[in-house]
Design a protein around this motif. Sequence first.
Motif, PDB file in Angstrom:
ATOM      1  N   UNK A  48       1.063  -1.167   0.113  1.00 32.03           N
ATOM      2  CA  UNK A  48      -0.046  -0.165  -0.072  1.00 32.03           C
ATOM      3  C   UNK A  48       0.482   1.230  -0.345  1.00 32.03           C
ATOM      4  N   UNK A  49       0.568   2.004  -0.872  1.00 32.81           N
ATOM      5  CA  UNK A  49       1.389   3.235  -0.571  1.00 32.81           C
ATOM      6  C   UNK A  49       0.360   4.153  -0.101  1.00 32.81           C
ATOM      7  N   UNK A  50       1.248   4.970   1.223  1.00 31.80           N
ATOM      8  CA  UNK A  50       1.081   6.106   1.715  1.00 31.80           C
ATOM      9  C   UNK A  50       1.203   7.965   1.448  1.00 31.80           C
TER      10      UNK A  50
ATOM     11  N   UNK B 296      12.906   3.885 -20.274  1.00 31.48           N
ATOM     12  CA  UNK B 296      13.127   2.338 -19.562  1.00 31.48           C
ATOM     13  C   UNK B 296      11.091   2.790 -19.917  1.00 31.48           C
ATOM     14  N   UNK B 297      10.619   1.777 -19.946  1.00 31.36           N
ATOM     15  CA  UNK B 297       9.533   1.703 -19.501  1.00 31.36           C
ATOM     16  C   UNK B 297       8.643   0.772 -17.963  1.00 31.36           C
ATOM     17  N   UNK B 298       6.911   1.147 -18.146  1.00 26.82           N
ATOM     18  CA  UNK B 298       6.623   0.234 -16.906  1.00 26.82           C
ATOM     19  C   UNK B 298       7.075  -0.925 -16.471  1.00 26.82           C
TER      20      UNK B 298
ATOM     21  N   UNK C  53       5.295   5.408 -12.967  1.00 31.08           N
ATOM     22  CA  UNK C  53       4.784   4.455 -13.204  1.00 31.08           C
ATOM     23  C   UNK C  53       3.523   4.813 -12.864  1.00 31.08           C
ATOM     24  N   UNK C  54       2.986   5.973 -11.729  1.00 27.82           N
ATOM     25  CA  UNK C  54       1.921   6.569 -12.081  1.00 27.82           C
ATOM     26  C   UNK C  54       0.953   5.319 -11.624  1.00 27.82           C
ATOM     27  N   UNK C  55      -0.322   5.180 -12.145  1.00 29.85           N
ATOM     28  CA  UNK C  55      -1.482   3.778 -11.259  1.00 29.85           C
ATOM     29  C   UNK C  55      -0.152   2.264 -11.601  1.00 29.85           C
ATOM     30  N   UNK C  56       0.584   2.635 -12.367  1.00 30.95           N
ATOM     31  CA  UNK C  56       1.356   1.629 -11.972  1.00 30.95           C
ATOM     32  C   UNK C  56       2.366   0.623 -10.838  1.00 30.95           C
ATOM     33  N   UNK C  57       2.321   1.961  -9.551  1.00 25.05           N
ATOM     34  CA  UNK C  57       2.961   1.899  -8.489  1.00 25.05           C
ATOM     35  C   UNK C  57       3.055   0.545  -8.021  1.00 25.05           C
ATOM     36  N   UNK C  58       1.633   0.537  -8.043  1.00 20.43           N
ATOM     37  CA  UNK C  58       0.692  -0.531  -6.746  1.00 20.43           C
ATOM     38  C   UNK C  58       1.108  -1.628  -7.273  1.00 20.43           C
ATOM     39  N   UNK C  59       1.879  -1.887  -8.496  1.00 19.70           N
ATOM     40  CA  UNK C  59       2.508  -3.248  -9.583  1.00 19.70           C
ATOM     41  C   UNK C  59       4.258  -3.529  -9.014  1.00 19.70           C
ATOM     42  N   UNK C  60       4.491  -2.281  -8.799  1.00 21.27           N
ATOM     43  CA  UNK C  60       5.573  -2.683  -8.282  1.00 21.27           C
ATOM     44  C   UNK C  60       5.539  -3.083  -7.044  1.00 21.27           C
TER      45      UNK C  60
END
Length: 378
Positions: free
Chosen positions: A72-74, A290-292, A329-336
């Motif tokens: 989870x991102x805070x 790079x890419x996501x 990454x924006x909305x893909x960051x939580x995939x990381x």
Amino acid sequence: MNTILFTWHTHSDTLSDFKHALTIAQNSGAKSLLLLTCSQNHYPEEELSSLLRACPLTIFGGIYPMLTWKNTLIKQGALIIGFKEAFDVTLFSQLHQVTNEDKLEDLITNTLEQKNNYCAHDDFLMFYDSRINNIEDFIDCLFECLDHGINIAGGGAGSLDFIQRPCIYSNQGLHSNVALLVTLPSKLNIGVAHGWKIFQGPFLVSDAHGQTVQGLNYQPALDVYCQAIESASEFRFNGSNFFDIAKNFPLGIEDINNNLLVRDPIATHNNHLQCAGNIPINSMVYLLESNSEALISSAEQAAITAFTATTKITSAAMIFDCISRELYLADKFEHELDTIAKHCPTPVLFGVLSLGEVANSPNGAIALLNKSIVISSW
């Protein structure tokens, strides 16, 4: 052995909630507390500093743009981790006033000589004010003074507006222009990655001073940088969108083993590039891309390295993840974050989105990293 006694996290940005949690943590039986808060909280500095000075337990940590708890991102809120051990914490202060290598070595040596147990420790966390302009000189001298053979993971504290404010926590209060070195009770395992590859170059750094690149190929650095990107991509600079474009194209310094040390251009001034790390004059640099998928894959490799290098039970895992990776990454960051959590053997997985990362390089020395992820476990 599990060293964690207490964990707490919140998305609340109020100092009263943080103060309440700190009281609970002090009553948990823990002897040391790691305190991490978001820069968006805007806690009153004097009240916060008084709260830190009143804490009877060993405390360390800092203020970061964002935090992570498990997957989870805070974006605003706080984390408190309580440990069974009384960690040894060393504060190196007023680093911005130390202007040369000899004085840095004296400061580090004199500070460490006040401690009697550093020869028995090889594993450290490091929290530092990201706006210290000589942090790399400090890191190099620290490595020499600790006599090599050390493992370290850390990250720069502060806020995304790059304005210097007090951002490091200790029992003496809230600090700027400092670095904290925290000894760990067991071996630190580290995985480091960045996921960037060569896009264009190389370019000769024909003029540079510290973190400022003034010339590339004997031309103004900003002109060369912008022309190279515009000639090979759909991006166009308009005078106000530099950071939005530059986050996609960091610089890379290649070493003799073909490893890339990434440097993040964060601002421009007088046709110069201001980076978040030193770039030596007469070095050769590349533009990177790079890419996501590549960034997330690199984080997974770092997790695998950090979590499979140990034969003991991991009690804690901490991530130092560059804030610019989240911006990219924006909305893909939580995939990381999901990918890292999938490999983590402990439920105590937490971290910071940092402004610069610190870790051992492949040759063992300590390096300041940009746009990278450092995953540590102990």
